[in-house]
Enzyme design. Sequence first.
Site, PDB file in Angstrom:
ATOM      1  N   GLU A  33       0.071   5.820   3.968  1.00 59.21           N
ATOM      2  CA  GLU A  33      -0.661   6.408   2.852  1.00 59.21           C
ATOM      3  C   GLU A  33       0.079   7.683   2.459  1.00 59.21           C
ATOM      4  O   GLU A  33       0.565   8.426   3.326  1.00 59.21           O
ATOM      5  CB  GLU A  33      -2.093   6.736   3.278  1.00 59.21           C
ATOM      6  CG  GLU A  33      -3.073   6.891   2.147  1.00 59.21           C
ATOM      7  CD  GLU A  33      -3.861   5.626   1.878  1.00 59.21           C
ATOM      8  OE1 GLU A  33      -4.736   5.653   1.001  1.00 59.21           O
ATOM      9  OE2 GLU A  33      -3.597   4.605   2.536  1.00 59.21           O
TER      10      GLU A  33
ATOM     11  N   CYS B 260      -1.663   3.976  -1.345  1.00 60.29           N
ATOM     12  CA  CYS B 260      -1.476   3.133  -0.164  1.00 60.29           C
ATOM     13  C   CYS B 260      -0.196   2.317  -0.267  1.00 60.29           C
ATOM     14  O   CYS B 260       0.067   1.465   0.579  1.00 60.29           O
ATOM     15  CB  CYS B 260      -2.688   2.217   0.042  1.00 60.29           C
ATOM     16  SG  CYS B 260      -3.010   1.095  -1.337  1.00 60.29           S
TER      17      CYS B 260
END
EC number: 2.1.1.35
Length: 367
Positions: A357, A323
């Site tokens: 992401e 992330c």
Amino acid sequence: MTTGAVNPAHYASQLETKVTRLQQLLAPYTAASPTVFASPASHYRMRAEFRVWHDGDDLFYIMFDAETRAKIRTDQFPVGSELINHLMPAIIDYVKYQPVLRNKLFQVEFLTTTTDQALISLIYHRQLDEEWQLFAQQLKQHLSQYGEIHIIGRAKKQKICLEQDWVTETLTIAGRDYSFQQVENSFTQPNAAVNKHMIEWALAATQDRPGDLLELYCGNGNFSLPLAQNFDRVLATEISKTSVASAIYNCELNKIKNVTLVRMSAEDFSAVLAGSKQSRRATEADVLSFNCQTVLVDPPRAGLDMDTIELVRQYEMIVYISCNPETLAENIGQLANTHEVTQTALFDQFPYTHHMEAGVILTRKVQ
């Protein structure tokens, strides 16, 4: 993110900017372009929270501008799921005329699923009593026209569940349905459509892999359960007690029997395998009996610490879900003397923001 930042006409160009940024970060390690998985342009976010503003007889949701902290009235939330957008006005319209529910209501939080289940947390600056429960039950009944609704009341040192504090999400992954318990205030992937892409990408990347899978930061089994079909066994670790309980529940719910859960941090697990730490939980799970040749990591934004880097270095294939592409690139650099990047992907979990992401497959270099 406020509603003012959302403009579907700009989505494609914003996504391209993210692709360019990810390519630049990974350029020292691969020249390949990432596979890009776009998000729906609206109604993609399955959870949201809003402050509740009391203005005389009026009652409405607000968000705060990230820079100025100015209040922004938020009657609809186009990035939120369609169910969130149905429930937002329905709750306000009902609570506004019910003093027991309205009095000192401070915040409303939504956790929804693609199958029209919703967990609604009503947070108060006062203690809740039996009268509140009676009116909350009536609200729950009123909202049932929109789906399967569950309500929680929260106040300082107080939590009242009307039945349960979780919902069950069902996702179709590579043609098979998987059900996942998602508990209030525990981590879940916010963008269901992109989450499906992430799981299917990891599933395809690990097809025909030999031996067992080690997964660190497994959460509620989001990757563990679907990927179990590719391996003899899965050894999955997670520090959160709530998430481990959900992962065990989800294994039973989906009748998956080759996953072993261990409640340990990645750092402690690394120390156990390195022989510098003893662990009753690791012993009970017989972790040394596993033949793991593949490791999947989905760490927090800080990335992997050096002990965990040394742990994952031992495996032939590393599946890294990140992330935070900055710490991802840093960790790839730390692994570059033993592993090379063979696949990359960008998963746009967070449209209209700079967040992204990323997924990377690293394989051991031929010596």
